[in-house]
Design an enzyme around this catalytic site. Structure first.
Site, PDB file in Angstrom:
ATOM      1  N   LYS B  45       8.798 -23.754 -59.430  1.00 21.75           N
ATOM      2  CA  LYS B  45       9.672 -22.766 -58.786  1.00 21.75           C
ATOM      3  C   LYS B  45      11.143 -22.972 -59.165  1.00 21.75           C
ATOM      4  CE  LYS B  45      10.518 -19.658 -55.493  1.00 21.75           C
ATOM      5  NZ  LYS B  45      10.984 -18.558 -56.329  1.00 21.75           N
ATOM      6  N   ASN B  69       9.174  -7.933 -57.753  1.00 19.42           N
ATOM      7  CA  ASN B  69       9.563  -8.895 -56.720  1.00 19.42           C
ATOM      8  C   ASN B  69      11.072  -9.026 -56.666  1.00 19.42           C
ATOM      9  OD1 ASN B  69      10.702 -11.804 -57.431  1.00 19.42           O
ATOM     10  ND2 ASN B  69       9.441 -11.156 -59.161  1.00 19.42           N
ATOM     11  N   LEU B  73      15.110 -16.245 -55.707  1.00 21.02           N
ATOM     12  CA  LEU B  73      15.242 -17.682 -55.960  1.00 21.02           C
ATOM     13  C   LEU B  73      15.208 -18.527 -54.694  1.00 21.02           C
ATOM     14  CD1 LEU B  73      17.956 -17.591 -58.760  1.00 21.02           C
ATOM     15  CD2 LEU B  73      15.523 -18.051 -59.054  1.00 21.02           C
ATOM     16  N   CYS B 131      20.551 -15.081 -63.678  1.00 24.45           N
ATOM     17  CA  CYS B 131      21.291 -15.043 -62.414  1.00 24.45           C
ATOM     18  C   CYS B 131      22.693 -14.500 -62.618  1.00 24.45           C
ATOM     19  CB  CYS B 131      21.433 -16.435 -61.817  1.00 24.45           C
ATOM     20  SG  CYS B 131      20.034 -17.477 -62.034  1.00 24.45           S
ATOM     21  N   LYS B 166      15.661 -19.290 -70.835  1.00 24.18           N
ATOM     22  CA  LYS B 166      14.791 -18.156 -70.471  1.00 24.18           C
ATOM     23  C   LYS B 166      15.614 -16.877 -70.442  1.00 24.18           C
ATOM     24  CE  LYS B 166      11.456 -16.680 -66.940  1.00 24.18           C
ATOM     25  NZ  LYS B 166      10.617 -17.134 -65.806  1.00 24.18           N
ATOM     26  N   GLY B 245       3.430 -10.285 -68.449  1.00 26.80           N
ATOM     27  CA  GLY B 245       2.169  -9.566 -68.310  1.00 26.80           C
ATOM     28  C   GLY B 245       0.955 -10.204 -68.944  1.00 26.80           C
TER      29      GLY B 245
END
Lengths: 243, 304
Positions: B45, B69, B73, B131, B166, B245
């Site tokens: 997470k 979603n 965070l 972010c 990422k 996906g």
């Protein structure tokens, strides 16, 4: 939690838009009333969480309200159909805290979990009373089933077309109780929370991703930190609820 | 016997299947169902310096072949993760994990990453740059090549472990950001993060999500993710972890053929808790079906 294939035995309309489904399969992961199952429906990405109404051996009874496209598809399902269910989800109600005369309050789609709860409380020698709240007479379901269990059953309707007129809290004066168990829409939970003189347990609803605690999609605040409605709930104790 | 092993910056994985951050918690819920040591690794997470409640609920909406979603965070903060989550995780997961790091300033990324870099359970650092930058007018680090490079460089400086960045797909040209991260020293790239989307509740005539918008994931975004992996593979020389996906062993192979070295699986875990195990179990048979003896040999294999 278990992932099991169930076979649909019956699917009938109890009241307008309210259906009862009886399924056959491995119910061994269901350990407490107030838990739920998460059903995979062909054509929809997310599963649909539905509370457990009753378990008897390998027979699972669910009562659901048609509120959207997923439940519309469920309403059209026919006996013999196979369904993929995640079972035994959520904490369920704690039966050890309730004294001898627990009061069970279910409103609308919150009525079903009260059935297994009433059965289990009777089994351990408690004398539950149940208040079932509906908007109007046509919506009433399971009144007879509850009475057949041998529990004192009070029905309330908002329009007064059957039973006590008003909200579930308007029936409190008729009951002597040691504890409250509650499931229903949030305004009802809050009204019961404020009106009840005792401690109790309240079952909450939230839009869920996974239903088993992985995605944090349904987190709520409590007095004892953040909780996932699907895993740490859906049942919260009165003392920890933050409105 | 087919060979499912792949290597990320010197770290050899038994297979390329990695549950994606935010869909697997710290592994506990899944370890109750099956032995998760069958996985290549998993990305835990997203972790920030301080604990975060995340966004208000509803945080989840459904889309055709996927979901949105806006968890925001939610996490207990890096200190709690190191003191409680990682030790507990080590009891049931014996491979190294991917530490997913988020932040709202360069300093925050640096502090969080440097703390996790010291943990022996961590195999690599995955820096989520989707972010908003509180010092940059709220614009996401990942949408600006300069900001992306700045975070990459700063995190790289304090980490001994490989640093993978990422990337967000919510940009005009993802290859521009990818190249900026490579030039700033990234050891690898992970793509794609979720795509910004929304749904409206017809009864309430209002957005379903409390946060109005959220990140789309699930099979609906797979072709888009595959395309971006393909494009980035053409422009960089560092390994790519492909995601978006992925649901089946066939999807894994498509991602590798497009240029990914490993693959992350996200939303699929939420609708089927056994999704990753099924992919791992099916992979050898699917490889045989398509005449693939070693996964390492097919990386980028569709580029001719």
């Amino acid at each position: 939690m278990k992932d099991c294939v169930f076979t649909l035995l019956t699917n009938r309309e109890l009241a307008p838009k309210t259906f009862e489904m009886v399924l056959m399969g491995d119910c061994s992961a269901i350990t407490a009333p107030g838990q739920f199952v998460n059903i995979r429906i062909e054509g929809f990405y997310l599963r649909r969480p539905i509370s457990v109404c009753d378990v008897e051996g390998d027979r699972l009874t669910l009562i659901y309200k048609v509120v959207g496209k997923g439940t519309e598809v469920m309403a059209k399902m026919t006996p013999g159909q196979k369904l993929d269910l995640l079972t035994g989800l959520g904490n369920g109600y704690d039966l050890t805290l309730c004294g001898d005369e627990p009061l069970l309050i279910g409103g609308g789609a919150g009525v079903p979990p009260m059935f297994l709860l009433a059965k289990e409380l009777l089994k351990i020698g408690k004398q539950p009373t149940v208040i079932l709240g509906f908007n109007t007479k046509a919506e009433i379901f399971y009144e007879k089933e509850f009475m057949d269990l041998g529990v004192k059953t009070i029905v309330t309707t908002v329009d007064g077309s059957s039973g006590t007129k008003g909200f579930v809290t308007d029936a409190f004066v008729q009951v002597k109780y040691s504890y409250t168990y509650c499931c229903g829409p949030e305004p009802m939970l809050k009204a019961v929370y404020n009106a009840s003189a005792t401690s109790g347990q309240y079952s909450f609803e939230e839009r869920m991703g996974c239903g088993f605690g992985a995605c944090m999609g349904c987190t709520c605040r409590t007095k004892y930190g953040n909780k996932r409605i699907c895993k740490d709930g859906p049942v919260l104790k009165k003392e920890e609820i933050v409105w | 016997m087919v060979d499912t092993k792949v290597t990320l910056s010197g770290w050899e994985l038994d297979n390329p299947v990695i549950p994606a951050s935010g869909t697997f918690g710290y592994g506990k819920e899944f370890a109750e169902l099956y032995d998760i040591n069958c996985l290549g690794s998993f990305s835990f997470k997203g972790t920030t310096l301080n604990p975060r409640f995340g966004n208000e609920t509803p945080r989840i909406a459904e889309i055709a072949s996927g979901m949105i979603n806006s968890v925001g965070l939610q996490n207990p903060g890096v200190e709690h993760v190191i003191a409680h989550e990682l030790p507990e995780m080590k009891e049931f997961f014996h491979k190294k994990v991917i530490a997913n790091v988020s932040g709202f300033s360069v300093e925050e990324y640096v502090k969080t990453a440097s703390l996790l870099d010291k943990e022996d359970a961590v195999g690599l650092i995955e820096v989520n740059i989707s972010c908003p930058n509180v010092h940059g007018g709220g614009m996401s680090f990942g949408t600006d090549p300069k900001a992306a490079a700045e975070v990459t460089k700063a995190v790289k400086k304090v980490c001994a472990k490989p640093v993978y960045v990422k990337l967000t797909p919510n940009v005009t040209d993802i290859t521009e950001i990818a190249v900026a991260c490579e030039e700033a020293g990234a050891d690898g790239l992970c793509l794609i993060n979720t795509l910004l989307g929304m749904r409206i509740d017809l009864k309430k005539k209002a957005p379903i999500l409390a946060n109005t918008m959220g990140g789309m994931s699930g099979p609906a975004i797979f072709p888009l993710a595959l395309r971006m992996v393909w494009q980035v593979y053409n422009k960089v020389h560092i390994p790519i972890i492909g995601m978006g996906g992925v649901t089946t062993a066939e999807d894994v192979i498509e991602m590798l053929l497009a240029g990914a070295t490993a693959v992350q699986v996200g939303a699929a875990n939420l609708i089927d808790p056994f999704a990753c195990k099924k992919i791992v179990d099916n992979l050898p048979a699917v490889m045989e079906k398509y005449g693939i003896s070693s996964l390492k040999e097919i990386i980028g294999g569709a580029h001719r």
